[in-house]
Design a protein around this motif. Structure first.
Motif, short mmCIF file in Angstrom:
data_model
loop_
_atom_site.label_atom_id
_atom_site.label_comp_id
_atom_site.label_asym_id
_atom_site.label_seq_id
_atom_site.Cartn_x
_atom_site.Cartn_y
_atom_site.Cartn_z
N PHE A 1 31.08 34.90 23.25
CA PHE A 1 31.70 34.89 24.57
C PHE A 1 33.22 34.98 24.50
CE2 PHE A 1 27.86 32.07 25.66
CZ PHE A 1 27.06 33.19 25.83
N ASN A 2 33.78 34.79 23.30
CA ASN A 2 35.23 34.84 23.14
C ASN A 2 35.75 36.27 23.05
OD1 ASN A 2 35.28 32.01 23.03
ND2 ASN A 2 34.91 32.01 20.82
N ASP A 3 34.86 37.23 22.86
CA ASP A 3 35.25 38.64 22.77
C ASP A 3 34.63 39.39 23.93
OD1 ASP A 3 36.32 40.98 20.95
OD2 ASP A 3 34.27 41.56 21.53
N GLU A 4 35.45 40.18 24.61
CA GLU A 4 34.98 40.87 25.82
C GLU A 4 33.83 41.83 25.52
OE1 GLU A 4 36.77 43.67 29.45
OE2 GLU A 4 38.09 42.84 27.89
N MET A 5 33.95 42.61 24.45
CA MET A 5 32.89 43.56 24.11
C MET A 5 31.61 42.83 23.70
SD MET A 5 31.73 46.60 23.83
CE MET A 5 33.18 47.64 23.99
N HIS B 1 30.64 39.91 24.63
CA HIS B 1 30.05 39.32 25.82
C HIS B 1 29.30 40.37 26.63
CE1 HIS B 1 30.70 36.20 29.29
NE2 HIS B 1 29.44 36.37 28.98
N ALA B 2 29.85 41.59 26.67
CA ALA B 2 29.19 42.67 27.38
C ALA B 2 27.87 43.05 26.71
CB ALA B 2 30.11 43.90 27.45
N ILE B 3 27.85 43.07 25.37
CA ILE B 3 26.61 43.36 24.65
C ILE B 3 25.60 42.25 24.89
CG2 ILE B 3 25.60 43.70 22.36
CD1 ILE B 3 27.30 46.02 23.32
N PHE B 4 26.06 41.01 25.00
CA PHE B 4 25.19 39.87 25.31
C PHE B 4 24.47 40.11 26.65
CE2 PHE B 4 24.97 36.08 28.03
CZ PHE B 4 24.10 35.28 27.31
N ARG B 5 25.21 40.57 27.65
CA ARG B 5 24.60 40.83 28.96
C ARG B 5 23.57 41.95 28.88
NH1 ARG B 5 30.26 40.46 30.59
NH2 ARG B 5 30.66 38.49 31.69
N GLY C 1 25.42 32.30 30.10
CA GLY C 1 26.63 32.47 29.29
C GLY C 1 27.65 31.41 29.59
N ASN C 2 28.93 31.79 29.44
CA ASN C 2 29.98 30.78 29.65
C ASN C 2 30.67 30.95 30.99
OD1 ASN C 2 31.35 33.16 29.16
ND2 ASN C 2 32.98 32.21 27.96
N GLY C 3 30.18 31.86 31.82
CA GLY C 3 30.81 32.08 33.12
C GLY C 3 29.99 31.49 34.25
N GLU C 4 30.35 31.84 35.45
CA GLU C 4 29.63 31.41 36.63
C GLU C 4 28.90 32.60 37.25
OE1 GLU C 4 29.35 28.34 37.52
OE2 GLU C 4 30.81 27.54 36.09
N PHE C 5 27.89 32.32 38.03
CA PHE C 5 27.09 33.37 38.65
C PHE C 5 27.96 34.32 39.46
CE2 PHE C 5 24.68 34.98 42.28
CZ PHE C 5 23.61 35.59 41.64
N ASN C 6 28.89 33.77 40.23
CA ASN C 6 29.74 34.59 41.09
C ASN C 6 30.75 35.42 40.31
OD1 ASN C 6 28.47 33.66 43.42
ND2 ASN C 6 29.89 31.93 43.65
N GLU C 7 30.94 35.09 39.03
CA GLU C 7 31.87 35.86 38.20
C GLU C 7 31.23 37.12 37.63
OE1 GLU C 7 33.23 33.21 35.21
OE2 GLU C 7 34.39 31.95 36.59
N GLU C 8 29.91 37.21 37.71
CA GLU C 8 29.22 38.40 37.23
C GLU C 8 29.39 39.54 38.23
OE1 GLU C 8 27.70 38.73 34.39
OE2 GLU C 8 27.36 36.68 33.69
N ASN C 9 29.29 40.78 37.74
CA ASN C 9 29.36 41.90 38.67
C ASN C 9 28.05 42.01 39.46
OD1 ASN C 9 27.46 43.23 37.07
ND2 ASN C 9 28.93 44.62 36.14
N VAL C 10 28.01 42.93 40.40
CA VAL C 10 26.87 43.03 41.31
C VAL C 10 25.57 43.28 40.55
CG1 VAL C 10 25.86 44.38 43.19
CG2 VAL C 10 28.30 43.83 43.21
N ALA C 11 25.61 44.20 39.58
CA ALA C 11 24.39 44.54 38.84
C ALA C 11 23.89 43.37 38.02
CB ALA C 11 24.67 45.75 37.93
N ASN C 12 24.79 42.65 37.36
CA ASN C 12 24.37 41.52 36.53
C ASN C 12 23.91 40.34 37.38
OD1 ASN C 12 24.68 42.45 33.82
ND2 ASN C 12 26.90 42.37 34.09
#
Length: 575
Positions: free
Chosen positions: A290-294, A296-300, A328-339
């Motif tokens: 979760f500390n790396d943007e890429m 974290h994206a692969i995690f999703r 993950g380490n974020g909040e539901f509202n922090e995810e984009n629409v698709a996620n």
């Protein structure tokens, strides 16, 4: 195949008039200004796979027939030194070339080929230097070399660029990003050419292009490259660093895409194994990813594929070693629409497993509480899905371009292109696919509710009749909306974004067709839908298979695996 320069992508009229084409679509500016009928543009696939040997031969004959004799006083400064032999000059030129010449001890002629037909050779007599009063004309010499017909570009040099241009590098909104193909370009560019990601991508590209008529030879290359990729993956898994890298996880997801495209007898098992492997590595990577943007994206992306796989197999989702689990380490509202759609559906695998276990058993009063709890959870998920749709950005919603009022005759259902009712178009195919996944999720939830209500009614509990009728209504509404978008997915002329980006027509329609298979399959299997509409939906599935060269097995695999668009649900039936 030899390279004769960048191919012209201009329209046929501009080519015949020998003027530069602005390549505007659907009609170029020159044809529009001169009131001429624009014949259209060459097929992108034919440009990539064009045979340039004939053009090369014509140019060589033209040059050799028109080259004038030169004297030492009339020569250009670009001529080679008379003290160098032709062979020496060619050697100097070849230092900057990617072609490699090899020598052999067997006698050769200028036009002779080696036993493997791949090398250009020269006779020993040509080693003698030219007279000092004669200028050597390198261009005439080079154009008169007979180029072996067996010099061809490797198949991956043709398939990979076509795959990226028409299936990967298409523009996509940040709010619609949820799968793994969106991250292929940066990781592919970062990886070495010998990496497992490059090999996996090449295998997928050749498998995709091999589905085109006349390109079946690419499928053999795809199988061979896939085998090399699997071997490289096994080696990388022994490395503690490479085994947890973004590159390795994405390569495994590419393997699942390869299995879907090829649709072999082992596809069903292999697809699930690849997804399970990606999930295992993702869990081993832990919360550090979760500390790396890429990362974290692969995690999703893995999370989305995992939900698809678990629903298909009626298997509950494995726990993720983190405080918030797969959120993950974020909040539901922090995810984009698709996620956010994916997270809403994260309880569906366990919900389906519970519903299947319940409805397969005879009615038992002791299990009525379980049935009511399943109903409650399914209702909650359905309400969340309805709220998700209401809050969508306006550009995600469909536009109505017409209404079909005439009902097709039963004998014409298989060939009828449009189902009666509204006809919808969307901003682009990826957005339409995500909205269709929302519809699939609602169909799934409502069918679970109907199954539980039927099971309870066996015991005399009829208090949920209103909810049952509401479920029938919602399912019909979702199926009608899926039916309304079928022409958009299959008609290039309706896909404005694809046309504006110059996406090849066959590729655009194939992408639209593949992403439509899953919602068509689920909608056609909804028992409450009228039989005529179900027959039409199955007919559209058949058309997609016929048009894009898919067998019935491949269409079924595409429907059940749904990996091209990485939707949140698997199959609507128990395997």
């Amino acid at each position: 195949m030899v390279y004769t320069g960048k191919p012209s992508r201009g329209c046929g009229m501009c080519k015949s008039r020998r003027i530069k084409c602005d390549e505007k679509r659907p009609t170029c500016g020159n044809c529009k200004k001169s009131a001429r009928k624009c014949p259209g543009y060459p097929d992108e696939f034919d440009l990539v796979f064009r045979d340039e040997n004939k053009a090369m031969a014509r140019k060589a004959r033209k040059t050799s027939g028109s080259a004038p004799s030169r004297s030492c006083t009339g020569g250009s400064s670009s001529h080679a030194s008379p003290y160098l032999s032709p062979n020496a000059i060619f050697d100097l030129q070849s230092e900057a070339s990617s072609l490699q010449l090899a020598s052999t001890s067997r006698p050769r002629t200028l036009s002779g080929h080696s036993s493997d037909g791949e090398l250009i050779h020269f006779t020993q007599e040509m080693q003698k230097p030219l007279p000092l009063d004669q200028i050597f004309d390198f261009q005439s010499f080079a154009w008169n070399i007979e180029v072996p017909a067996t010099i061809t570009m490797p198949p991956e040099y043709e398939a990979v660029p076509f795959f990226f241009k028409n299936f990967i590098t298409l523009p996509q909104q940040a709010e619609s990003t949820r799968g793994f193909l969106e991250y292929l370009v940066p990781l592919y560019n970062r990886a070495r050419s010998s990496s497992v990601l490059h090999l996996a991508t090449t295998a997928v590209a050749m498998a995709t292009c091999g589905q085109y008529p006349g390109r079946q030879e690419l499928l053999r290359n795809a199988v061979s490259t896939y085998g090399k990729a699997l071997k490289k993956l096994n080696d990388d898994l022994q490395d503690p660093v490479m085994s947890k890298s973004d590159e390795t996880v994405l390569a495994i997801l590419m393997f699942s895409l390869y299995e879907t495209i090829m649709s072999t007898d082992d596809t069903i098992t292999a697809w699930g194994q690849h997804v399970d492997g990606a999930v295992t590595l993702t869990k081993l990577r832990g919360t550090d990813q979760f500390n790396d943007e890429m990362s974290h994206a692969i995690f999703r992306a893995v999370r989305t594929m995992m939900i698809t796989s678990c629903v298909q197999r009626s298997k509950p989702v494995d726990d993720f070693p983190g405080v918030k689990g797969w959120i993950g380490n974020g909040e539901f509202n922090e995810e984009n629409v698709a996620n956010r759609l994916t997270l809403i559906c994260i309880d569906l695998p366990s919900l389906r497993a519970r519903a299947n276990n319940l409805t397969k058993t005879p009615h038992d009063p002791n299990n009525e509480l379980e049935a009511k709890q399943i109903l409650e959870v399914a209702q909650m998920v359905d309400d969340n899905l309805a709220e998700w749709y209401v809050t969508l950005p306006s550009e995600w919603k469909h536009s109505t371009i017409g209404v079909v009022s005439e009902m097709p005759a039963l004998e014409d259902l298989a060939i009828t292109e449009k189902w009666p009712g509204e006809q919808h178009i969307y901003n682009d195919v990826p957005l339409a696919s995500i909205v269709n996944d929302y519809r699939v999720c609602r169909i799934f939830c409502r069918r679970v509710m109907m199954a539980c209500i039927n099971w309870l009614s066996i015991g005399g509990i009829t208090e949920n009749e209103r909810e049952y009728n509401q479920s029938v209504y919602v399912i019909q509404q979702m199926v009608d909306d899926v039916s309304a978008c079928v022409p958009f997915h299959l008609d290039y002329e309706l896909q404005v974004v694809a046309k504006s980006m110059g996406q090849e027509q066959n590729a655009a329609e194939a992408f639209g067709g593949y992403s439509l298979v899953w919602p068509l399959y689920v909608a056609a299997n909804a028992e409450s839908v009228p039989q005529a509409q179900r027959d039409w939906l199955f007919g559209r599935l058949s058309v997609i298979g016929t048009k894009f060269g898919l067998s019935s097995a491949q269409v079924l695999v595409l429907a059940r695996r749904h990996v091209l668009t990485c939707g949140p649900i698997g199959s609507s039936r128990v395997p």
